[in-house]
Structure formats: structure tokens, C-alpha cells
Design an enzyme around this catalytic site. Structure first.
Site: not given
Ligand SMILES: Cc1cc2nc3c(=O)[nH]c(=O)nc-3n(C[C@H](O)[C@H](O)[C@H](O)COP(=O)(O)O)c2cc1C
Length: 380
Positions: A24, A106, A127, A129, A155, A249, A273, A276
Site C-alpha cells: 500500500y 491528510s 490537506q 480531499y 489535492t 497540490k 501523487h 499513484r
Molecule cells: C501511502 C500514500 C498515501 C498517500 N495519501 C495521500 C493523501 O491522503 N493525500 C494526498 O494529497 N496525497 C497523498 N499521497 C501522495 C503524497 O502526498 C505525495 O504526493 C507523494 O507520496 C510524493 O511522492 P514520494 O512518496 O515519492 O515522496 C500519498 C502517498 C502515499 C505513498
């Protein structure tokens, strides 16, 4: 193992977490092409180092929205940190404060914005959503305001859920249909079991449904959770509801960046993201330069994605970012060793940034510029 870099933290996280939770955290969308590009493109971008400047004292500090940060890093919003380590959202926010930086909570955190705020002296960022649940974001903005959050980060790259194939292979685990082999695997992770399973009951503190909402929310995570109608007009309405700094973002294109600033955004996070969402999107370090140019100093440009080394941060700053957010880089530390692990991750990045700056003959982040960067194939 005594971790000496973020990859070591990742290895420790892999050992400690049940496989489905590691995946995850670590995984990306579809073929994970963008996830890989985020780190690979940092490696492609090289330095052209000047020499012969007194680098006896190097200051990594910077000021964002009136707050002094000890280094140009912010803990980015990562959902469900509380499933990686007990009270993980609070532990991370406290680690950020101990290291002199800020953190962004988050919407899908386990801890509530009120609980995280109460655990720190300095305000956090929140942050947002925008969910399908009517009025939910208005209520969250009210709560973030009441909790005195410094900045609101919307976001905007999640309207459509991405296919995360590692999660699918574990069998939609969060919907409560955890496979027997996953349960057996969990039972072998004693550190995690002590930390999380024996801790308080998991709940999404800022999500609809109140206590016990964890399973209900996770079962919607594959589809109808996010508002697919989120558009510029809705962001404009949110702008009108929030008096403080507003950050958008998930911006990747220079045109969107200019539009966000015209609409009143104070900051932008160039982000895909963490690979992702849209697989096949360009890396964020590649997207950054044109966005910086389009914004032209009218707002604070930040970036995230793929940062695993202090020199990645230095490259992003040289390209024109004011600061970087990190996601997995600190979450690995959290999974490995709670608050202390996050602090260790941040110390590692701080040391790497300091030595990189010194080797570039720079003593402050203001001295970083594009003349320090080189890539034969790139034009910026
Ligand atoms: C497990 C996980 C959960 C995340 N959940 C959110 C979230 O709830 N809200 C959001 O804006 N970004 C979320 N992100 C994105 C991160 O804020 C960020 O953009 C991203 O992790 C940056 O890349 P890096 O993991 O390579 O540093 C998530 C990333 C991961 C890895």
C-alpha cells in the site's frame, strides 16, 4: 541494521510491515512507470559544480508563508499513517516539529486534525480531499480553521481512482476481505502487531461517519469516495472559504499552474501523487521547470515525488522549487521505528542536503539556480 540512507529505511519498513501494508505504501498505479520515473529522472539530472567558496557554514533554512523552516522540506500528506505505526499521524507531525519543519495532515489520516494540532506547538497544514459526501469539505475547512492550520492544501489529482495492482493482488484488503495468507503474514510481524493491533481502534478522524468508519470508507475507496465534479469553480468557492494560504497540490502543467495562481492560489505543489494516479505522467522533476516559469514568482512553487536523497531536494530547488514535500521517504521511517524513525529519515536527508550544498559551493538555498544543473537532453 543501522539505516544510513532512505533505501535502508525502506528495507526496514519492508521487514516490519505486513506485506499488504508495505505494498500500500510503496506501490504505484498500473505499471508503476511514473513511480519509477520520479526517481529515475532525478538521477538523470546532473550537477555542474562550482568550487572555491567558503562552505564552513551552510544554512538550509527557508521561509514559507511566514514560517521559518530549518530546511526546505515538508512532510506531505500521506493517508492512513496510523495503520503503519501506532498514532502514526501524530508521531510524524511531532517528528517534523522536532526537526524544525512543518507537516501536512491528510484528509484520510487516522488521527483527527484536532488531535494532531494538540500534539504540537506550531500549526500544521491541512490537506483537503473533496468527497462526494455533500458539505463534508465545508465542515473540514471549518475544522481546519478552528484548529488554526496554517495552510489549506487541496489535492486535485484524485477524482478518478487509479488501479493499484499490488493492492488488487492482495484482494482489496481494506474492504475487510483480507486473505488468509495476509492474516498469516500479519501474525509474523510482531513489531507491527504490538504497535498497531494492540493500539487504539482505527478510525478516520476527519472522514464522514464518525467512530467506526474505517471499513465503510475503505470499501468506497475503489470508487465513489471522491467528488468527480471537482473543477476550477469549486476550487474558487473553496478559495473564498479559506482566509489563509491556499495551496493546490497535483498540478503538472504550466497552463494549470498559471490558472491556479490567477484564481488566487498562494502555492502550488507540482505532484503526480507519487506515481499513484495517472501512470505514464511525466516525472515531477521534469514538470517542475516549466511550472516555475509559468508561475513567475507569483506564488510559492513546491514539488514532491521520488525524493529519496538530499541531493534530489537540492536539484528541485536549483530548478526553482521553494521546498519539497516528501511522502514515502518519511513513511518508511515511521513504519521502521515510529517518531524516531521519521526523525532519522529527516536527519539523513538534512545531512545529504548539507553535504551536497557544500560540494556545490553554496551556503544558502537562495544560491541554488539552474546554472548548477545539466542534462544533455533537456531544455529549460
Ligand atoms: C501511502 C500514500 C498515501 C498517500 N495519501 C495521500 C493523501 O491522503 N493525500 C494526498 O494529497 N496525497 C497523498 N499521497 C501522495 C503524497 O502526498 C505525495 O504526493 C507523494 O507520496 C510524493 O511522492 P514520494 O512518496 O515519492 O515522496 C500519498 C502517498 C502515499 C505513498
Amino acid at each position: 541494521m543501522n539505516p544510513i540512507n532512505i533505501r535502508d529505511m525502506q528495507t526496514l519498513a519492508r521487514k516490519r510491515l505486513p506485506r499488504l501494508l508495505y505494498d500500500y505504501l510503496d506501490g504505484g498505479a498500473f505499471d508503476e512507470i511514473t513511480l519509477a520515473a520520479n526517481t529515475a529522472d532525478f538521477a538523470r539530472l546532473r550537477f555542474v559544480p562550482p568550487v572555491l567558496n567558503d562552505v564552513g557554514s551552510i544554512d538550509l533554512g527557508t521561509t514559507i508563508f511566514g514560517e521559518r523552516l530549518s530546511m526546505p522540506l515538508i512532510l506531505g500528506p500521506v493517508g492512513s499513517l496510523g495503520v503503519l505505526s501506532r498514532l502514526g499521524d501524530i508521531a510524524s507531525a511531532k517528528a517534523a516539529e522536532a526537526c524544525g519543519i512543518t507537516s501536512c495532515l491528510s484528509t484520510t489520516a487516522v488521527a483527527s486534525v484536532e488531535d494532531v494540532t494538540a500534539a504540537r506547538k506550531n500549526p500544521i497544514w491541512f490537506q483537503l480531499y473533496v468527497l462526494t459526501e455533500p458539505g463534508h469539505h465545508v465542515e473540514l475547512i471549518r475544522r481546519a480553521k478552528a484548529a488554526k492550520c496554517r495552510a489549506l492544501v487541496i489535492t486535485v489529482d484524485c477524482a478518478i481512482p487509479a488501479q493499484k495492482e499490488r493492492d488488487l493482488r492482495h484482494g482489496y484488503t481494506f474492504t475487510g476481505k483480507v486473505r488468509p495468507r495476509n492474516i498469516l503474514d500479519m501474525l509474523t510481524r510482531l513489531h507491527w502487531m504490538r504497535s498497531v493491533l494492540l493500539g487504539p481502534r482505527l478510525n478516520f478522524g476527519s472522514m464522514p461517519g464518525g467512530k467506526g468508519n474505517f471499513k465503510r470508507i475503505m470499501s468506497k475507496a475503489g470508487g465513489g469516495l471522491m467528488d468527480k465534479g471537482l473543477d476550477w469553480d469549486k476550487v474558487k468557492q473553496i478559495r473564498a472559504m479559506w482566509d489563509g494560504p491556499l495551496v493546490i497540490k497535483g498540478i503538472m502543467s504550466p497552463r494549470d499552474a498559471a490558472r491556479a495562481v490567477d484564481l488566487g492560489a498562494d502555492g502550488i505543489v507540482v505532484s503526480n501523487h507519487g506515481g499513484r494516479q495517472l501512470d505514464g505522467a511525466i516525472s515531477t522533476i521534469m514538470a517542475l521547470g516549466p511550472v516555475v516559469d509559468a508561475v513567475n514568482d507569483r506564488a510559492v512553487v513546491m514539488m514532491d515525488g521520488g525524493i529519496r536523497r538530499g541531493h534530489d531536494v537540492v536539484k528541485a530547488l536549483a530548478m526553482g522549487a521553494k521546498a519539497c514535500l516528501i511522502g514515502r521517504g518519511y513513511a518508511y521511517g515511521l513504519a521502521a521505528n515510529g517518531q524516531a524513525g521519521v526523525e532519522q529519515s529527516l536527519d539523513i536527508l538534512r545531512k545529504e542536503m548539507t553535504s551536497t550544498m557544500g560540494m556545490l559551493a553554496c551556503t544558502s538555498v537562495a544560491q541554488l539556480g539552474r546554472e548548477l544543473l545539466h542534462d544533455n537532453e533537456w531544455r529549460f
